[in-house]
Motif scaffolding. Sequence first.
Motif, mmCIF file in Angstrom:
data_model
loop_
_atom_site.group_PDB
_atom_site.id
_atom_site.type_symbol
_atom_site.label_atom_id
_atom_site.label_comp_id
_atom_site.label_asym_id
_atom_site.label_seq_id
_atom_site.Cartn_x
_atom_site.Cartn_y
_atom_site.Cartn_z
ATOM 1 N N SER A 370 0.833 -1.212 0.000
ATOM 2 C CA SER A 370 0.000 0.000 0.000
ATOM 3 C C SER A 370 0.859 1.251 0.000
ATOM 4 O O SER A 370 0.600 2.207 -0.744
ATOM 5 N N ALA A 371 1.908 1.244 0.827
ATOM 6 C CA ALA A 371 2.770 2.411 0.909
ATOM 7 C C ALA A 371 3.483 2.671 -0.410
ATOM 8 O O ALA A 371 3.564 3.812 -0.884
ATOM 9 N N LEU A 372 4.017 1.611 -1.038
ATOM 10 C CA LEU A 372 4.740 1.771 -2.298
ATOM 11 C C LEU A 372 3.811 2.212 -3.420
ATOM 12 O O LEU A 372 4.190 3.025 -4.280
ATOM 13 N N GLU A 373 2.591 1.701 -3.418
ATOM 14 C CA GLU A 373 1.618 2.143 -4.420
ATOM 15 C C GLU A 373 1.267 3.614 -4.214
ATOM 16 O O GLU A 373 1.109 4.369 -5.186
ATOM 17 N N ASN A 374 1.174 4.043 -2.974
ATOM 18 C CA ASN A 374 0.912 5.457 -2.680
ATOM 19 C C ASN A 374 2.077 6.355 -3.081
ATOM 20 O O ASN A 374 1.897 7.548 -3.309
ATOM 21 N N LEU A 375 3.264 5.774 -3.158
ATOM 22 C CA LEU A 375 4.426 6.521 -3.635
ATOM 23 C C LEU A 375 4.502 6.549 -5.156
ATOM 24 O O LEU A 375 5.389 7.199 -5.729
ATOM 25 N N LYS A 382 -1.589 -9.257 -7.938
ATOM 26 C CA LYS A 382 -2.976 -8.972 -7.564
ATOM 27 C C LYS A 382 -3.301 -9.595 -6.213
ATOM 28 O O LYS A 382 -3.858 -8.950 -5.316
ATOM 29 N N ASN A 383 -2.999 -10.876 -6.076
ATOM 30 C CA ASN A 383 -3.204 -11.599 -4.813
ATOM 31 C C ASN A 383 -1.834 -12.104 -4.349
ATOM 32 O O ASN A 383 -1.088 -12.677 -5.136
ATOM 33 N N PHE A 384 -1.525 -11.899 -3.096
ATOM 34 C CA PHE A 384 -0.202 -12.297 -2.622
ATOM 35 C C PHE A 384 -0.259 -12.640 -1.141
ATOM 36 O O PHE A 384 -1.212 -12.297 -0.436
ATOM 37 N N PHE A 385 0.798 -13.321 -0.691
ATOM 38 C CA PHE A 385 0.934 -13.650 0.723
ATOM 39 C C PHE A 385 2.040 -12.833 1.367
ATOM 40 O O PHE A 385 1.806 -12.070 2.288
ATOM 41 N N ASP A 386 3.286 -12.998 0.857
ATOM 42 C CA ASP A 386 4.418 -12.335 1.508
ATOM 43 C C ASP A 386 5.320 -11.579 0.548
ATOM 44 O O ASP A 386 6.377 -11.090 0.953
ATOM 45 N N THR A 387 4.933 -11.472 -0.735
ATOM 46 C CA THR A 387 5.828 -10.928 -1.745
ATOM 47 C C THR A 387 5.129 -9.892 -2.610
ATOM 48 O O THR A 387 4.039 -10.145 -3.140
ATOM 49 N N VAL A 388 5.769 -8.733 -2.743
ATOM 50 C CA VAL A 388 5.301 -7.727 -3.696
ATOM 51 C C VAL A 388 6.302 -7.674 -4.846
ATOM 52 O O VAL A 388 7.505 -7.865 -4.656
ATOM 53 N N LYS A 389 5.773 -7.449 -6.042
ATOM 54 C CA LYS A 389 6.624 -7.359 -7.217
ATOM 55 C C LYS A 389 6.384 -6.006 -7.873
ATOM 56 O O LYS A 389 5.231 -5.624 -8.140
ATOM 57 N N LEU A 390 7.459 -5.286 -8.149
ATOM 58 C CA LEU A 390 7.362 -3.924 -8.681
ATOM 59 C C LEU A 390 8.076 -3.824 -10.018
ATOM 60 O O LEU A 390 9.192 -4.322 -10.169
ATOM 61 N N GLU A 391 7.420 -3.174 -10.979
ATOM 62 C CA GLU A 391 8.069 -2.848 -12.236
ATOM 63 C C GLU A 391 8.720 -1.480 -12.058
ATOM 64 O O GLU A 391 8.041 -0.474 -11.831
ATOM 65 N N LEU A 392 10.061 -1.409 -12.157
ATOM 66 C CA LEU A 392 10.779 -0.182 -11.826
ATOM 67 C C LEU A 392 11.281 0.582 -13.035
ATOM 68 O O LEU A 392 11.559 1.784 -12.935
ATOM 69 N N THR A 432 12.028 1.283 6.787
ATOM 70 C CA THR A 432 13.306 1.506 6.099
ATOM 71 C C THR A 432 13.139 1.330 4.593
ATOM 72 O O THR A 432 13.641 2.140 3.788
ATOM 73 N N LEU A 433 12.439 0.277 4.195
ATOM 74 C CA LEU A 433 12.179 0.052 2.768
ATOM 75 C C LEU A 433 11.401 1.225 2.170
ATOM 76 O O LEU A 433 11.742 1.734 1.094
ATOM 77 N N ILE A 434 10.369 1.644 2.859
ATOM 78 C CA ILE A 434 9.521 2.734 2.362
ATOM 79 C C ILE A 434 10.345 4.011 2.208
ATOM 80 O O ILE A 434 10.218 4.736 1.213
ATOM 81 N N ARG A 435 11.236 4.255 3.188
ATOM 82 C CA ARG A 435 12.034 5.487 3.147
ATOM 83 C C ARG A 435 12.897 5.565 1.904
ATOM 84 O O ARG A 435 12.946 6.582 1.217
ATOM 85 N N PHE A 436 13.623 4.478 1.590
ATOM 86 C CA PHE A 436 14.518 4.625 0.442
ATOM 87 C C PHE A 436 13.787 4.499 -0.888
ATOM 88 O O PHE A 436 14.228 5.059 -1.894
ATOM 89 N N PHE A 437 12.639 3.812 -0.906
ATOM 90 C CA PHE A 437 11.826 3.833 -2.124
ATOM 91 C C PHE A 437 11.261 5.239 -2.344
ATOM 92 O O PHE A 437 11.155 5.710 -3.485
ATOM 93 N N ALA A 438 10.894 5.896 -1.251
ATOM 94 C CA ALA A 438 10.404 7.281 -1.357
ATOM 95 C C ALA A 438 11.521 8.193 -1.834
ATOM 96 O O ALA A 438 11.305 9.074 -2.700
ATOM 97 N N LEU A 453 -2.392 4.168 6.635
ATOM 98 C CA LEU A 453 -2.045 2.968 5.883
ATOM 99 C C LEU A 453 -2.019 1.735 6.799
ATOM 100 O O LEU A 453 -2.454 0.656 6.421
ATOM 101 N N LYS A 454 -1.530 1.941 8.018
ATOM 102 C CA LYS A 454 -1.508 0.832 8.974
ATOM 103 C C LYS A 454 -2.924 0.424 9.368
ATOM 104 O O LYS A 454 -3.216 -0.766 9.547
ATOM 105 N N SER A 455 -3.795 1.412 9.473
ATOM 106 C CA SER A 455 -5.152 1.135 9.963
ATOM 107 C C SER A 455 -6.016 0.423 8.945
ATOM 108 O O SER A 455 -7.027 -0.191 9.292
ATOM 109 N N ILE A 456 -5.632 0.500 7.682
ATOM 110 C CA ILE A 456 -6.485 -0.095 6.636
ATOM 111 C C ILE A 456 -5.889 -1.387 6.066
ATOM 112 O O ILE A 456 -6.296 -1.842 4.995
#
Length: 960
Positions: A370-375, A382-392, A432-438, A453-456
């Motif tokens: 959610s945080a990375l998408e907001n950035l 679309k559906n995941f358990f523990d892994t996000v995949k980003l096209e950079l 930490t991840l969010i900070r350097f992606f930002a 973001l945490k609450s939702i």
Amino acid sequence: MKLNIDYQEKFEQRHIAPNEQDTAKMLETISADSVDQLIEQTVPANIRLKKVLDLPRAKSEADYLNDLKQVASKNKVFKSYIGQGYHDVIVPGVIQRNILENPGWYTQYTPYQAEISQGRLQALLNFQTMVADLTGMEIANASLLDEGTAAAEAMFMQYSLRKNENAKIFFVSEEVLPQTIDILKTRSAPYGIEILIGNHRKAELNEDMFGAIVQYPAGTGEVYNYSDFALKAHEKGIKLTVIADIMSLALLSPPGEWGADIVLGSSQRFGVPMGFGGPHAAFFATKEEYKRSLPGRIIGVTIDSAGNYALRMALQTREQHIRRDKATSNICTAQALLAIMSGMYAVYHGPKGIKLIAERIHGLTVFLASALENLGYKQENKNFFDTVKLELGDLIDPIHAEALNNEVNLHYIGSSVSITIDETTSTEDVMTLIRFFAKVKGKTIHDLDIDNLKSIVRSQIPEELKRKSAFLTHPIFNSHHSEHEMLRYIKSLEAKDLSLCHSMIALGSCTMKLNATTEMVPVTWAEFSKIHPFAPADQVGGYMQIFDELNKWLSEITGFAAMSLQPNSGAQGEYAGLMVIRAYHSDRGDAQRNVALIPSSAHGTNPASAAMAGMKIVIVKCDERGNIDVADLKAKAEEHASDLSCLMVTYPSTHGVFEESIVEICEIIHHNGGQVYMDGANMNAQVGLTSPATIGADVCHLNLHKTFCIPHGGGGPGMGPIGVAKHLVPYLPGHAVVNIGNSKSISAVSSAPWGSASILLISHAYIAMMGAEGLTNATKYAILNANYIKSRLESSYPVLYSGSQGRCAHEMILDCRAFKNFGIEVTDIAKRLMDYGFHAPTVSFPVAGTVMIEPTESEPKHELDRFCDAMIAIREEIAEVESGQIDKTDNPLKNAPHTSSVVTSDAWGHPYSRKKAAFPLPYVSAYKFWPSVGRVNDTYGDRTLVCSCPPVESYAEETV
């Protein structure tokens, strides 16, 4: 008095047990003037080394650990989000200290003698129950080597079960992990199986396919609903294998509920460190109807001689010693110690704890996405358990640089990156991840409403894929959640098992020697245990130094040009060596060379491995002295000269003798165009005295869990690296993910590039602390100890084979077949030894009705004497049966082992005393180890196969 300030304690003196006085007495007993004279009488002169091994000077234990700390510092322990089948974990301290670091667990042998193995059998039954519950399948085995080789076992199991004999295609989802696909390619080639890699959503399934395999969640992290795919596969007669992430199954619908025929995976993230690739226990589960095709070992419930609940290894007729050349699998493929750890992790956390850990992992992943998408990043799963995949796109390099600046490893795929969250990930780690992606986007974390973001945070698993069924419902998983309770549970099981902590385990061919504490200590250091196997090369300098040194040292010891450290068991080493030979012939235009000559005395793993490598097996006779029949070998080598691939030979022989014709044997094979594969099971009689290269071999595997001190761990871990002559070096195994190969390398044989890398430290420590002189002396004393036992026992038991000067190598075979004439089986001797406080030697291998004894160099004279006294006393008991002094059916051997409950019961109707039953020699009272159950009923266990934890009460009702 002058003081010696240069004194340094030698590790050799701690490893080799007999002292000067013991040595002198043993030499007197065997009628030898010196240890060197014994070696001259034992090892043929034409193969003895003419030089001392070129190895570094031996280090003391303290110096080794101090130096290794400096080496370890070359490994950079970055935070790993690589995933790809490997995850950082929190090992519960009570499990790490009391199992992984406890010789009461790691020095046990495979539980072939069930009566003194009930603790680890229960722990493995827990593992099987855990696997069956989480996967939704009906039956599970007691572990396999790793995820990739388990997938290969599934492929062969499906292949053997196919109804259409023309079906040769195995469909593999393109989102299966690359290291697994690599192994599938290796294992399929000898059988002519076609690997078809494709998109499971678009694949056109047909009757030419016998099986299919998918990853759940997929390699990209996407969670697919495979139920339609399973339905289509079954309509075409195709069996479906699912590789599942064990932690995800706490939240995801188990594959057994939507059509899987086989479910497998790694149990690593249940409390087992990454260790740069292993060791880790794979799990394997299937349907009840396929139980007799299930690879590996199965722990089953049975009853003992008193009708009480007992455990044993079930369906043992499936072993490779029985199947031999008919095998498509190999039973020496277990990781018992690691399976026990994973099972205990489930016991400690219970179903609620496991679910909470899984929910936390998933929740942090959702929060990160959610945080990375907001950035402004595009999250592709679309559906995941523990892994996000980003096209950079163009941001891939800046992200890579920022990740390294923050000591973070991500998984990079072209211009995409994936991030896998694990149990150790904290909210601050995600921040930490969010900070350097930002930062790369020119933003800061303050541009996000973090609290919102945490609450939702909500699950990203669709309703139809959410787990509805309960798991880990057995009381065992719901009873031991405080550390005190867990500690007592672990100790209660440990107390039921005989290990090297209690007495010598003189198993022929298995070399149960000292696993020194100093060798074991570094395995759990964070610098080694917390490294991902796919970490960047510049972060693993410490491991690379260990591998480089071990490669050089093992090459020097074997006389070969190079080693591959990848095979993670002895059987895997056999297979890898044969595949290298196969590749060599094929590259030279001799692909037709597929005949393997194997002596009739060979380990059962030899023909099993040869069959798996696609070879045609031709058996070579042995003569009356147990040696290879050279005339028969020559005739068969000449008969198959145009299609001869290799000879598989164990040296010294499986009969415990240095065959004097070995050089001639190797020359015959080479003259007829073949290669010589030497099984390294008996290297403990070679190191420093001779070598595989010296006898004329081209390749050999080394059982590091035998000669080089890695503990057996109750049936695994092990390592089986292979050494090869110069002409075979180009074909040593490569790897799909990490570039370790040559242009002609065969594809991978194990999931990780260097196999079970973390336990290579043990063998590295052993060689470094022993040095050339120490290693050579260890071999000499292994031979001395064996010949001492031979001299003490040969007047009571016929020794089946010995060399031309009456000597055995490091082991010997006692012939017990004549005792059958008056009703005593070799099994009775094995069970009776338990009453004397010993684990039986190897029984009925390589000759039925015999025992094969190997004491190793680590046992002192007084322990050898205790064992010999026990064997002589048992022979006297046999004589009492033979003479009619005691009943043929009601005697100490037939009733063995005697449990404390039997001996202390009010009733005693046997024609011998309770003291004779339980304390047959004076020393036993001081060393008494009580078997926890009476003799197990194998027939009942196979007839009433129960392979998961039944409620004890209901099981007791069933057996009344």
